[in-house]
Design an enzyme around this catalytic site. Sequence first.
Site, PDB file in Angstrom:
ATOM      1  CG  ASN A   9      -1.712   1.256   1.379  1.00 52.96           C
ATOM      2  OD1 ASN A   9      -1.832   2.037   0.427  1.00 52.96           O
ATOM      3  ND2 ASN A   9      -2.275   1.480   2.564  1.00 52.96           N
ATOM      4  CE  LYS A  11       0.145   3.402   4.657  1.00 52.67           C
ATOM      5  NZ  LYS A  11      -0.010   3.518   6.094  1.00 52.67           N
ATOM      6  CG  HIS A  94      -5.796   1.875   4.900  1.00 50.68           C
ATOM      7  ND1 HIS A  94      -5.350   2.826   5.788  1.00 50.68           N
ATOM      8  CD2 HIS A  94      -4.814   0.955   4.794  1.00 50.68           C
ATOM      9  CE1 HIS A  94      -4.133   2.478   6.195  1.00 50.68           C
ATOM     10  NE2 HIS A  94      -3.794   1.352   5.603  1.00 50.68           N
ATOM     11  CD  GLU A  96      -2.950   5.470   6.563  1.00 49.44           C
ATOM     12  OE1 GLU A  96      -2.921   5.563   5.327  1.00 49.44           O
ATOM     13  OE2 GLU A  96      -2.037   4.936   7.225  1.00 49.44           O
ATOM     14  CD  GLU A 166      -3.770  -2.749   7.158  1.00 52.51           C
ATOM     15  OE1 GLU A 166      -2.608  -2.934   6.795  1.00 52.51           O
ATOM     16  OE2 GLU A 166      -4.431  -1.739   6.858  1.00 52.51           O
ATOM     17  N   GLY A 172       2.081   1.971  10.728  1.00 54.20           N
ATOM     18  CA  GLY A 172       3.031   3.074  10.613  1.00 54.20           C
ATOM     19  C   GLY A 172       3.695   3.457  11.918  1.00 54.20           C
ATOM     20  CB  SER A 212       4.790  -2.071  11.960  1.00 52.72           C
ATOM     21  OG  SER A 212       4.383  -0.728  12.160  1.00 52.72           O
TER      22      SER A 212
HETATM   23  C1  PEP Z   1      -0.937  -0.042   5.897  1.00 50.28           C
HETATM   24  O1  PEP Z   1      -0.979   1.143   5.622  1.00 50.28           O
HETATM   25  O2  PEP Z   1      -1.818  -0.788   5.471  1.00 50.28           O
HETATM   26  C2  PEP Z   1       0.161  -0.522   6.727  1.00 50.28           C
HETATM   27  C3  PEP Z   1       0.114  -1.731   7.183  1.00 50.28           C
HETATM   28  O3  PEP Z   1       1.181   0.379   6.963  1.00 50.28           O
HETATM   29  P1  PEP Z   1       2.588   0.028   7.685  1.00 50.28           P
HETATM   30  O4  PEP Z   1       3.078  -1.243   7.079  1.00 50.28           O
HETATM   31  O5  PEP Z   1       3.453   1.196   7.373  1.00 50.28           O
HETATM   32  O6  PEP Z   1       2.303  -0.118   9.141  1.00 50.28           O
END
Ligand code: PEP
Length: 248
Positions: A9, A11, A94, A96, A166, A172, A212
Site C-alpha cells: 500500500n 498510500k 483502510h 486512514e 490491521e 506506521g 508494521s
Molecule cells: C498499511 O498502511 O496498510 C500498513 C500496514 O502500513 P505500515 O506497514 O506502514 O504499518
Amino acid sequence: MKRDIIAGNWKMNNNNAQTKELIKQIAPLVKDAKCEVVVCVPFTDLDTARRAIRGTNIKLGAQNVHWAPKGAFTGEISADMLLEQKVEYVIVGHSERRQYFGETDASVNARTKAAIAAGLKVIVCIGELLEERETGKTAEVVIRQINGAMAGIEKADLKKIVVAYEPVWAIGTGRTATPQDANDTIAIIRKAVRKLYGKTAANALRIQYGGSMNAKNASELMAMPEIDGGLIGGASLKAEDFAKVVNY
Ligand code: PEP
C-alpha cells in the site's frame, strides 16, 4: 490450496518517475515469489504502474473506489474507471480512510459491493484502535466490522474478497502485533465469516495481517496458520524491503 497474497500500500507516495523506478527495482526481486504480489498505487500512478508491471508477476491495485458507477461525487473514482486502467485489486476501508475521511462500515460495504459487482477484487481492511484493544474490545470491534463489510454480499462473491486485519495501533508505528495475537484475532474474524458463509468458504477466505510488517518480522508472521498474507505500508516503498517480505 489458497495462495498467500502480499500487497504493498503505497498510500500518497511516489510520482510517475518514482513509480516506474520502484517497480523496475521490485520486479526482478519478486519474480520467483510463491505468493501473489500486488502494488496498490495512487490513482495518478496507475497508468505508469500498469505499463511498468507488464511481463512481470506483479498485479495492479488501487487504494479506494466509489460505490456509484458515475455522477456528482467530486474527487472520487468509480470501479469502471479502475478497470479501464487494468486494476485488479482495490483496497477498501483502510483505517486512514476511516480516520480522516469518515469511512464507516456502511460505506465500506457499499464500496466493496460496487467493486465486486464491476469485477474488481477487494482488500477489505478492518482492525481495532489502541483504546479498543486496551479495553478488551478487539473481538467485538472486528466482528462488527467484518459483519458490516460483508452485509448483503453473496457467498459466491467471497472469493473476490481478501480481508486485511490491521490493528490501527500497529500501522506506521513500528509496533507489530505479536504473531500469536495477530493469529488469534484473525481466527476470531474467520469464525465470524464461518457464521455468515459456512466452514468451507471461511477457510478459503484469505486474511492478511497488516501493521508494521517488514523484512524482519514477515517470516514469523507468515508462519502463523491463520495468516494468508500481508498488507504492507512503509516497507513497500523500498524494493529490497518489500521483496524480503514477499519472499518471506
Ligand atoms: C498499511 O498502511 O496498510 C500498513 C500496514 O502500513 P505500515 O506497514 O506502514 O504499518
